[in-house]
Scaffold this motif. Structure first.
Motif, mmCIF file in Angstrom:
data_model
loop_
_atom_site.group_PDB
_atom_site.id
_atom_site.type_symbol
_atom_site.label_atom_id
_atom_site.label_comp_id
_atom_site.label_asym_id
_atom_site.label_seq_id
_atom_site.Cartn_x
_atom_site.Cartn_y
_atom_site.Cartn_z
ATOM 1 N N ILE A 171 -1.368 -0.595 0.566
ATOM 2 C CA ILE A 171 -0.329 -1.360 0.973
ATOM 3 C C ILE A 171 -0.466 -2.642 0.244
ATOM 4 O O ILE A 171 -1.536 -3.582 0.864
ATOM 5 C CB ILE A 171 -0.167 -1.363 2.494
ATOM 6 C CG1 ILE A 171 -0.096 0.119 3.195
ATOM 7 C CG2 ILE A 171 1.071 -2.155 2.769
ATOM 8 C CD1 ILE A 171 1.394 0.695 2.539
ATOM 9 N N THR B 89 8.460 -5.846 2.838
ATOM 10 C CA THR B 89 9.387 -5.021 3.224
ATOM 11 C C THR B 89 9.228 -4.287 4.322
ATOM 12 O O THR B 89 10.427 -3.984 5.312
ATOM 13 C CB THR B 89 9.348 -3.899 1.838
ATOM 14 O OG1 THR B 89 9.397 -4.744 0.624
ATOM 15 C CG2 THR B 89 10.747 -3.236 1.949
ATOM 16 N N ILE B 90 8.153 -3.808 4.676
ATOM 17 C CA ILE B 90 7.958 -3.046 5.895
ATOM 18 C C ILE B 90 8.220 -3.760 7.027
ATOM 19 O O ILE B 90 8.739 -3.263 8.086
ATOM 20 C CB ILE B 90 6.459 -2.509 6.119
ATOM 21 C CG1 ILE B 90 6.067 -1.291 4.917
ATOM 22 C CG2 ILE B 90 6.186 -1.942 7.353
ATOM 23 C CD1 ILE B 90 4.738 -0.641 4.756
ATOM 24 N N ARG C 199 1.345 7.161 2.397
ATOM 25 C CA ARG C 199 1.395 5.805 2.954
ATOM 26 C C ARG C 199 1.989 5.678 4.426
ATOM 27 O O ARG C 199 1.536 4.988 5.112
ATOM 28 C CB ARG C 199 2.091 4.658 2.104
ATOM 29 C CG ARG C 199 1.405 4.744 0.703
ATOM 30 C CD ARG C 199 1.550 3.472 -0.099
ATOM 31 N NE ARG C 199 3.115 3.523 -0.474
ATOM 32 C CZ ARG C 199 3.580 2.532 -1.307
ATOM 33 N NH1 ARG C 199 3.051 1.201 -1.675
ATOM 34 N NH2 ARG C 199 4.978 2.516 -1.689
ATOM 35 N N CYS D 124 -1.367 -5.583 5.203
ATOM 36 C CA CYS D 124 -2.266 -5.370 3.946
ATOM 37 C C CYS D 124 -3.485 -4.767 3.965
ATOM 38 O O CYS D 124 -3.945 -4.489 2.924
ATOM 39 C CB CYS D 124 -2.148 -6.839 3.266
ATOM 40 S SG CYS D 124 -0.516 -7.525 2.809
ATOM 41 N N GLY E 45 10.670 3.254 -1.293
ATOM 42 C CA GLY E 45 9.659 3.251 -1.923
ATOM 43 C C GLY E 45 8.324 3.745 -1.086
ATOM 44 O O GLY E 45 7.240 3.875 -1.623
ATOM 45 N N LEU E 46 8.364 3.942 0.252
ATOM 46 C CA LEU E 46 7.240 4.420 0.991
ATOM 47 C C LEU E 46 7.338 5.759 1.140
ATOM 48 O O LEU E 46 8.206 6.144 1.885
ATOM 49 C CB LEU E 46 7.510 3.635 2.383
ATOM 50 C CG LEU E 46 6.447 3.725 3.274
ATOM 51 C CD1 LEU E 46 5.128 2.806 2.484
ATOM 52 C CD2 LEU E 46 6.562 3.162 4.647
ATOM 53 N N LYS F 86 3.789 -7.286 -1.339
ATOM 54 C CA LYS F 86 5.248 -7.144 -1.285
ATOM 55 C C LYS F 86 5.728 -5.829 -0.372
ATOM 56 O O LYS F 86 6.775 -5.885 0.237
ATOM 57 C CB LYS F 86 5.546 -6.917 -2.796
ATOM 58 C CG LYS F 86 7.080 -6.854 -2.888
ATOM 59 C CD LYS F 86 7.706 -6.642 -4.303
ATOM 60 C CE LYS F 86 8.853 -6.598 -4.674
ATOM 61 N NZ LYS F 86 9.348 -6.693 -6.096
ATOM 62 N N THR F 87 5.102 -4.846 -0.447
ATOM 63 C CA THR F 87 5.451 -3.651 0.237
ATOM 64 C C THR F 87 5.218 -4.046 1.748
ATOM 65 O O THR F 87 5.986 -3.734 2.744
ATOM 66 C CB THR F 87 4.514 -2.401 0.155
ATOM 67 O OG1 THR F 87 4.683 -2.064 -1.393
ATOM 68 C CG2 THR F 87 4.857 -1.343 0.859
#
Length: 702
Positions: free
Chosen positions: A643, A650-651, A615, A638, A610-611, A646-647
């Motif tokens: 961003i 994940t990163i 981004r 963050c 999803g990235l 949650k993202t």
């Protein structure tokens, strides 16, 4: 085919001295002329094991039936005698330069009582001064028209000159002041010859003298209030400057030099020459030659020098000759050139400055000349038809192969193995039907197995398309033609529309793999040909011919034969097969390099679901590198716009799981480079990637 040992001279019979040798065939025709510093050492090279000889040399020695030689005193004499014999015998195995056109020269007939300025082509005549060559005759006439104001030399033919003498009336140019009219004795023969010599001096580059003289005369006329004469002199100066402007200054200090550049491939070479006189380009010419013998760039330069200066003397040979590579040995050639000129001639390779920049221009002209020559040869309908007929005859095909597909495998030490498929129809490239394959059936390097996989996948698609179009009734497809399965590896057409969206293009021709070739060409020898034929046999296809072109010897291999089909070097059929093979190689290696570049420039961020690119760029811009991003906390991640938490989590998890790459090292300095992440939208050079070159966009990945 003769055995070279049957005519090999006895040991000790060949002298160890400079000389020129001739190979003759069974009909006593001279087929090759060469020179040597030591005849014994050079000729011994021709009588070694045939397997160790270059294919072209092997062809020459097996065609010959005898060899003879002539001993000379010096290497310079050998060079002169070699040139004379090549001119006399025109041997088939020697390099032959051919003008791509008959270049026009500006000629002044100093061998006549009343010298004449005219356009001349063809062989040069003794006693005539030549300037050029020019690209077009009209360029000569424009220059002459400007110069006749200042140097009114005769330009009329012998018939017109005699008629004017008989009638006592000059021609039109005599009335308007563009001819000094020696035909009616307005000037004497000596005065007219002096005008012609001044004309030649000006054309040779000694322009400053005449301009200064005219400017001085104009000033004197103005001071004497002879304003009409001053105006005429002003116009004469303008005409001379306009003639000079046609040739821009390219080298300072009024340099006299010839620049020779060579563009070559395995079959042909193009030579371009710029003639610079007085710092200005005064002429340009070029040749194209078939490389019928094994030859280096330096040897090509030596042959070009012989062609250029073999019949020239004096100022026609410049003080300086600039070349891309020096002949070996250099001294005899340089001494020969100095002898032709009557003064020292410098032969060298330019390394820097204006001369190097001009040499690059000449090299570009040579490249364009070679491309244009090949394009003309390929675009000629009669030539293409003859090429296809020769291929059909050599391979014993029922008809000319109007559609030919060629396949090539490319990899880097077993990594990123890819294949290409190029298509030629009626002898011309059809780039919209080029295809690219990834080899996925196995790992490692195996060109034969890769070729089998590619041919299998391509023709499985052909059979599937044929069944889908309804050309077969249900259940009538041959064994192995099931369109849904492809057990040789994944087969995906990443840019093609679904098959159900229609099978015809704008020409009404089946799309993608639905149109079969009459001939399949593979880049390789017996093993690759056998693999391609085996793939077709396994699919039950028996109406498509297969052949291979082995690059080392340019031999054509066919399935099931122990000996290759040898096409003549001058065959248009061989030339077409080589063009197709070279195009397949180019297309394959371009794709392979692209894949390798992408692999080298991959980033751990690519695996984050999803990235997107936007981004990714924002993250790298904020932290500066992947290394710093990996060390950042979730709260710090963050802080990047766009961003969320949650993202960010994940990163962080993805970067923690990814093993850090080994540090990059600058090979020039030994410095360990910072672990910088690449711009996801950048290509190998760091520049943003565009949609791609037209040629490459047409090749769909498969």
């Amino acid at each position: 085919m003769a055995d070279p040992s049957s005519y090999r001279p006895k040991p000790g019979q060949i002298p160890d001295s400079p000389g020129v040798y001739r190979f003759r065939d069974e009909h006593r025709r001279v087929i090759y002329v060469g020179k040597a510093k030591s005849l014994r050492q050079r000729l011994a090279n021709y009588f070694q094991d045939l397997a160790g000889l270059h294919p072209r040399t092997r062809s020459m020695v097996t065609t010959a039936a005898s060899v003879e030689w002539t001993v000379v005193s010096t290497e310079v004499e050998a060079l002169q005698l070699e040139y004379s014999w090549i001119k006399e015998y025109d041997p088939r195995f020697n390099v032959k330069y051919r003008d791509d056109k008959s270049y026009p020269y500006l000629a002044v007939t100093m061998n006549e009582e009343y010298p004449r300025v005219q356009v001349m082509r063809g062989h040069k005549k003794k006693g005539v001064r030549y300037f050029g060559p020019y690209a077009h005759a009209w360029a000569i006439r424009d220059t002459v028209d400007l110069l006749l104001r200042v140097f009114p030399v005769r330009t009329c033919s012998a018939g017109v000159f005699k008629n004017a003498r008989r009638t006592g009336r000059p021609c039109l140019l005599g009335y308007i002041g563009k001819c000094s009219a020696p035909c009616v004795d307005r000037v004497s023969a000596e005065e007219h010859r002096e005008l012609a010599e001044e004309f030649c001096d000006f054309m040779a580059g000694r322009t400053g003298t005449y301009l200064r003289r005219l400017e001085r005369q104009m000033g004197e006329a103005a001071e004497a209030m002879e304003y009409e004469r001053a105006a005429r002199l002003r116009d004469d100066i303008g005409a001379l400057k306009k003639a000079m402007e046609k040739n821009a200054v390219v080298l300072a200090d009024a340099t006299d030099a010839d620049l020779i550049a060579v563009a070559e491939d395995e079959l042909e070479a193009a030579v371009q020459i710029f003639h610079v006189r007085g710092g200005r380009v005064r002429g340009q010419r070029g040749w194209v030659t078939d490389k019928v013998e094994e030859i280096t760039t330096g040897a090509l330069v030596e042959h070009a020098l012989q062609q250029l200066y073999g019949e020239e003397t004096g100022d026609a040979v410049p003080k300086e000759v600039l070349v891309p590579a020096l002949p070996d040995p250099l001294e005899p050639v340089q001494e020969w050139l100095s002898g032709r000129r009557g003064a020292q001639v410098s032969l060298r390779v330019p390394q820097r400055g204006d001369k190097r920049a001009l040499m690059e221009t000449v090299e570009r002209n040579a490249q364009q000349a070679l491309i244009l020559h090949k394009t003309k040869r390929a675009s000629d309908l009669t030539t293409r038809s003859r090429a296809l007929e020769e291929i059909a005859d050599a391979l014993e095909l029922d008809s000319a192969p109007l559609r030919i597909e060629c396949y090539d495998i490319s990899h880097l030490q077993g990594d990123d193995v890819v294949a290409s498929m190029v298509v030629f129809e009626d002898g011309l490239a059809r780039k919209s039907e080029y295809r690219r394959f990834q080899i996925k059936g196995f790992e490692g390097q195996d060109d034969v197995r890769s070729m089998h996989e590619v041919i299998t996948r391509r023709f499985k698609r052909y059979l599937a398309e044929k069944e889908r179009t309804g050309e077969w009734a249900d259940g009538e497809s041959p064994d192995g033609a099931a369109g849904a399965s492809d057990d040789s590896g994944p087969l995906t057409d990443v840019s093609s529309a679904p098959l159900s969206e229609g099978l015809k293009d704008e020409d009404g021709r089946p799309k993608r793999f639905a149109y079969p070739p009459q001939l399949v060409v593979v880049d390789g020898g017996q093993p690759q040909v056998a693999a391609a034929q085996r793939a077709l046999d396994e699919l039950g296809i028996d109406d498509i011919a297969v052949c291979g072109l082995a690059k080392r010897l340019e031999e054509v291999w066919v399935p099931g034969e122990d000996d290759p089909v040898v096409l003549p070097r001058t065959s248009e059929g061989l030339y077409l097969l080589q063009r197709i093979r070279d195009e397949a190689h180019r297309f394959a290696i371009t794709y392979q390099r692209t894949k390798r570049s992408k692999r080298f420039r991959s980033s751990p961020l690519d695996d984050v679901p999803g990235l997107g690119d936007t981004r990714k760029q924002a993250l790298i811009k904020h932290f500066g590198s992947v290394k710093r991003l990996r060390a950042a906390t979730i709260d710090q991640i963050c802080e990047v716009p766009g961003i969320g938490r949650k993202t960010a989590e994940t990163i962080a998890v993805a970067l923690a799981q990814a093993a850090p790459a080994a540090p990059a090292v600058n090979t020039a300095t030994g410095e360990i480079m910072e672990d910088e992440a690449p711009d996801p939208t950048a290509g190998a050079s760091g520049e943003p990637v565009s949609a791609g070159a037209p040629d490459e966009r047409r090749g769909q990945e498969t």
